[in-house]
Design a protein around this motif. Structure first.
Motif, PDB file in Angstrom:
ATOM      1  N   LEU A 392       5.830  -1.762  -2.814  1.00 44.48           N
ATOM      2  CA  LEU A 392       6.548  -1.813  -4.063  1.00 44.48           C
ATOM      3  C   LEU A 392       6.554   0.023  -4.447  1.00 44.48           C
ATOM      4  O   LEU A 392       7.128   0.615  -4.292  1.00 44.48           O
ATOM      5  N   SER A 393       4.889   0.534  -3.621  1.00 44.06           N
ATOM      6  CA  SER A 393       4.386   1.452  -3.979  1.00 44.06           C
ATOM      7  C   SER A 393       3.676   2.599  -3.220  1.00 44.06           C
ATOM      8  O   SER A 393       2.768   1.552  -2.659  1.00 44.06           O
ATOM      9  N   THR A 394       3.643   3.218  -2.613  1.00 45.54           N
ATOM     10  CA  THR A 394       2.205   4.278  -1.768  1.00 45.54           C
ATOM     11  C   THR A 394       2.225   5.559  -1.921  1.00 45.54           C
ATOM     12  O   THR A 394       3.119   6.393  -2.913  1.00 45.54           O
ATOM     13  N   THR A 395       0.846   5.363  -2.351  1.00 39.72           N
ATOM     14  CA  THR A 395       0.199   7.004  -2.903  1.00 39.72           C
ATOM     15  C   THR A 395      -0.735   7.016  -2.063  1.00 39.72           C
ATOM     16  O   THR A 395      -1.305   5.978  -1.816  1.00 39.72           O
ATOM     17  N   VAL A 396      -1.296   8.564  -1.953  1.00 40.91           N
ATOM     18  CA  VAL A 396      -2.452   9.256  -1.175  1.00 40.91           C
ATOM     19  C   VAL A 396      -2.969   9.363  -2.595  1.00 40.91           C
ATOM     20  O   VAL A 396      -2.994  10.105  -3.512  1.00 40.91           O
ATOM     21  N   ILE A 441      -1.121   1.335  -0.994  1.00 36.04           N
ATOM     22  CA  ILE A 441      -0.094   0.911  -0.297  1.00 36.04           C
ATOM     23  C   ILE A 441       0.267  -0.784  -1.331  1.00 36.04           C
ATOM     24  O   ILE A 441      -1.001  -1.803  -0.477  1.00 36.04           O
ATOM     25  N   VAL A 442       1.109  -1.004  -2.410  1.00 34.39           N
ATOM     26  CA  VAL A 442       1.342  -1.911  -3.656  1.00 34.39           C
ATOM     27  C   VAL A 442       2.420  -2.766  -1.916  1.00 34.39           C
ATOM     28  O   VAL A 442       3.569  -2.450  -2.301  1.00 34.39           O
ATOM     29  N   VAL A 443       2.047  -3.980  -1.869  1.00 33.44           N
ATOM     30  CA  VAL A 443       3.332  -4.936  -1.030  1.00 33.44           C
ATOM     31  C   VAL A 443       3.586  -6.034  -1.992  1.00 33.44           C
ATOM     32  O   VAL A 443       2.121  -6.583  -2.510  1.00 33.44           O
ATOM     33  N   ILE A 496      -3.077  -2.475  -0.532  1.00 34.57           N
ATOM     34  CA  ILE A 496      -3.774  -2.240   0.925  1.00 34.57           C
ATOM     35  C   ILE A 496      -4.356  -1.077   0.433  1.00 34.57           C
ATOM     36  O   ILE A 496      -3.900   0.011   0.373  1.00 34.57           O
ATOM     37  N   THR A 497      -5.741  -0.877   0.679  1.00 34.03           N
ATOM     38  CA  THR A 497      -6.668   0.913   0.725  1.00 34.03           C
ATOM     39  C   THR A 497      -6.957   1.016   2.602  1.00 34.03           C
ATOM     40  O   THR A 497      -7.550   0.044   2.816  1.00 34.03           O
ATOM     41  N   ARG A 498      -6.901   2.331   2.659  1.00 30.48           N
ATOM     42  CA  ARG A 498      -7.001   2.292   3.570  1.00 30.48           C
ATOM     43  C   ARG A 498      -7.311   3.737   4.050  1.00 30.48           C
ATOM     44  O   ARG A 498      -7.133   5.155   3.284  1.00 30.48           O
ATOM     45  N   ASN A 613      10.436  -3.323   3.701  1.00 29.38           N
ATOM     46  CA  ASN A 613       9.164  -2.583   3.669  1.00 29.38           C
ATOM     47  C   ASN A 613       8.907  -1.606   4.276  1.00 29.38           C
ATOM     48  O   ASN A 613       7.571  -1.521   5.035  1.00 29.38           O
ATOM     49  N   MET A 614       9.057  -0.861   4.529  1.00 27.10           N
ATOM     50  CA  MET A 614       8.850   0.762   4.493  1.00 27.10           C
ATOM     51  C   MET A 614       8.948   2.095   3.422  1.00 27.10           C
ATOM     52  O   MET A 614       9.913   1.378   2.134  1.00 27.10           O
ATOM     53  N   SER A 615       8.648   2.742   3.195  1.00 30.57           N
ATOM     54  CA  SER A 615       8.979   3.700   2.185  1.00 30.57           C
ATOM     55  C   SER A 615       8.764   5.045   2.448  1.00 30.57           C
ATOM     56  O   SER A 615       7.638   5.509   3.185  1.00 30.57           O
TER      57      SER A 615
END
Length: 629
Positions: A392-396, A441-443, A496-498, A613-615
């Motif tokens: 749904l979203s990816t943020t740094v 990363i929100v999935v 997901i936090t990494r 499954n990509m962003s």
């Protein structure tokens, strides 16, 4: 004997190798097992690209590996130290330490402290020697590193990347973990997908180099193409303390010539034969049998052919394109040896990254690998998709969302373990670094079941030299791998936090000689791949002071399809597994290295290519000038 005791024994082998005092070990006192080594004279520059040097190093590391026990191993090492060439000794002993079962948990000291003269300009070493003589009662003496060029040469803008100490040390270390002439049958340990890893690790270096070029306002590099072309100049400003000779300088406009062991025509012939194998879809092995370059093994077979490792299917026919190209370029200023000049930096894995031609040569090699990849079908929607998994979203997450800050940090290198000095002398230098950040990363897992996934994170510039959007098939070769890790997805929404410092590409810290002597970083449970890995401070490209636009790519793939099976979770030496693999185990990912960017992409832009499954997320990398007090 404890691991710490072993570590102390190992460290003494690597100290003071540039010392001028040396008493040869009399023939009568030598262990008979060492009779086949000592061919390359002491004081010469050892090259693990040179066939004869490599063969002798192999003799020694195989002999050391076969030592009955640890004390026999140390006995042989101590004798070999007095007999064999200094550089060859360090290479062979390091390979043996990394692979002997009774050396688990023991580390090889950093090559930059064993031979600081391969990393620090001669002018700086000279000032350090003078400062040591005049030290008075100071415990530690410091000197500043000298520049090796100036702004008249546009390539000087990239000296921070090419001459980075730990990046060059990484290249040396990678070639220790994956020696070209590793014999799996002899050691009983296969180096899984070694040829493919050779291709991928060097492709990633080229991608990173091109990213840095765009960051500093330069054009992407033009690959080396033609064996008659005039090459750019390069002056390394390094003098070997072992040989007393400066590394050779290449004046502008020189071109390759035949050297004593190989002709330029040989290189051309080998390239044509390798390209012919790609175009016909098979290689011919030693027995004349045709071996298909299939999707699963083709790149691995070609990597072994081009590097010309022991795994090459037919060295007699396909030659040694990579290794001899390095040697021929390194000897460009004195090809037949009439002036008895030392070779240039391309001769040595610890120094070759300093030279701009290294990257152009490896882009030429990568173009050959890409020629093969172009012949494979582009990935289909089904091969890319992970049904039911939606990013749904990816943020740094950093000081400012989706902005990563880089800067220059100060560091120092201790000289006195490698150079006989009265006391501690440190060289102060600067290297690129970045603020720590997290990926968020929100999935949405719509499958209604728990799923295991592999998260793959890459980064590439969005615009080219002229400010034009880079189309995806061009951009794919500039995507640098940032991280790859396993994650569990529960039904519904997952976040997901990494952290960036957990990257599967980098090594966090290489213990210094002093730390190893104190027992820091020594132990059976040490997970880092024996100090192999891209330096963590070089994970993020430099960016620009205004902030340069990059695209962050995240993909989740089905772990059930990626899993190679049979590997333990507590890998030994597995910190930087993307570039270094896992010791004595299968490479921990079934997919092609660099997936999904390793094959041609027919769609022009991310919106046409991406599956749920990509962003693709726009981020900025901003370089902040350091304020020194």
């Amino acid at each position: 004997m404890t691991v710490k005791d072993k570590q102390k024994e190992i460290l003494t082998l690597f100290k003071g190798l540039t010392s001028l005092s040396h008493t040869p070990l009399p023939e009568a006192e030598r262990d008979p097992r060492l009779h086949d080594v000592g061919i390359l004279e002491r004081g010469h520059l050892f090259s693990c690209f040179h066939e004869a040097h490599l063969h002798e190093a192999q003799e020694l590391y195989e002999l050391l590996w076969e030592a009955k026990d640890f004390s026999d191993f140390i006995h042989l090492c101590k004798q070999a130290r007095e007999i064999v060439n200094e550089g060859l000794f360090v290479f062979a002993v390091s390979v043996a330490v990394l692979h002997r079962d009774d050396c688990h948990g023991v580390r090889v000291p950093p090559i930059q402290e064993i031979f600081p003269d391969r990393f620090i300009p001669a002018e700086t070493i000279n000032r350090a020697l003078k400062a040591d003589l005049q030290r008075g009662d100071q415990d530690v003496v410091s000197v500043e590193i000298e520049h090796t060029g100036n702004i008249i040469d546009p390539e000087f803008k990239l000296a921070y990347f090419r001459e980075d100490i730990e990046t060059n040390a990484h290249h040396w270390h990678w070639h220790l973990v994956y020696p070209a002439n590793w014999r799996s049958d002899f050691f009983g340990k296969a180096k899984d997908r070694k040829g493919e890893l050779f291709a991928y690790m060097h492709q990633q270096m080229c991608a990173r180099y091109d990213c840095e070029r765009l960051c500093t306002g330069l054009q992407r590099m033009a690959p080396f193409q033609n064996f008659e072309e005039e090459l750019e100049g390069y002056a390394p400003h390094l003098v070997s303390l072992v040989s007393g000779a400066p590394y050779g300088t290449r004046s502008e406009g020189m071109h390759m010539h035949d050297v004593n062991d190989v002709d330029v025509l040989d290189l051309i012939r080998w390239r044509e034969r390798i390209l012919n194998a790609i175009h016909t879809g098979h290689v011919t092995d030693y027995n004349g049998k045709e071996v298909k370059l299939d999707e699963e093994h083709g790149i691995d077979i070609l990597g072994s052919l081009i590097e010309s490792s022991h795994d090459s299917m037919n060295k007699r026919y396909y030659g040694s394109l990579h290794n001899w190209s390095h040697v021929v370029i390194a000897r460009i200023h004195d090809p037949d040896g009439r002036f008895m000049e030392a070779p240039g930096v391309m001769d040595d894995t610890t120094t070759s990254l300093r030279d701009p031609i290294f990257y152009r040569l490896h882009r030429f090699m990568d173009n050959i690998f890409q020629d093969y990849k172009h012949r494979l079908h582009p990935y289909t929607h089904d091969e890319l998709d992970f049904p039911g998994i939606h990013i749904l979203s990816t943020t740094v997450k950093s000081k400012v969302a989706n902005v990563i800050h880089t800067t220059l940090k100060q560091d120092s290198l201790e000289l006195h373990h490698g150079i006989p000095l009265k006391g501690s002398v440190k060289v102060k230098y600067e290297h690129l670094d970045h603020d720590q950040f997290d990926y968020s990363i929100v999935v949405d897992n719509k499958t209604g079941k728990d799923k295991h996934a592999t998260a793959r994170i890459f980064l590439a510039p969005k615009y080219d030299e002229l400010g034009n959007r880079i189309i995806l098939d061009e951009q794919r070769r500039m995507y640098i791998e940032m991280d790859k890790f396993r994650v569990d997805l529960h039904p519904g929404k997952n976040t997901i936090t990494r952290s960036s410092d957990k990257s599967s590409v980098t090594i966090t810290h290489v213990p210094t000689f002093d730390e190893l002597e104190a027992g820091i970083g020594v132990g059976e449970n040490d997970s880092e791949f024996c100090s192999c890995g891209w330096p963590s401070h070089m994970l993020v490209p430099r960016g620009t002071t205004r902030g340069m636009k990059f695209q962050l790519f995240v993909m989740l793939t089905d772990f059930e399809k990626d899993d190679v099976g049979g590997s333990s979770q507590a890998h030994l030496c597995s910190d930087a597994l993307s570039y270094c693999g896992v010791k004595d185990e299968k490479y921990p990912d079934k997919r092609a290295m660099g997936f999904p960017f390793d094959r041609t992409i027919t769609q022009r832009f991310p919106t046409q290519f991406s599956t749920h499954n990509m962003s693709f997320t726009d981020i900025r990398i901003q370089f902040v000038e350091a304020k020194h007090h």
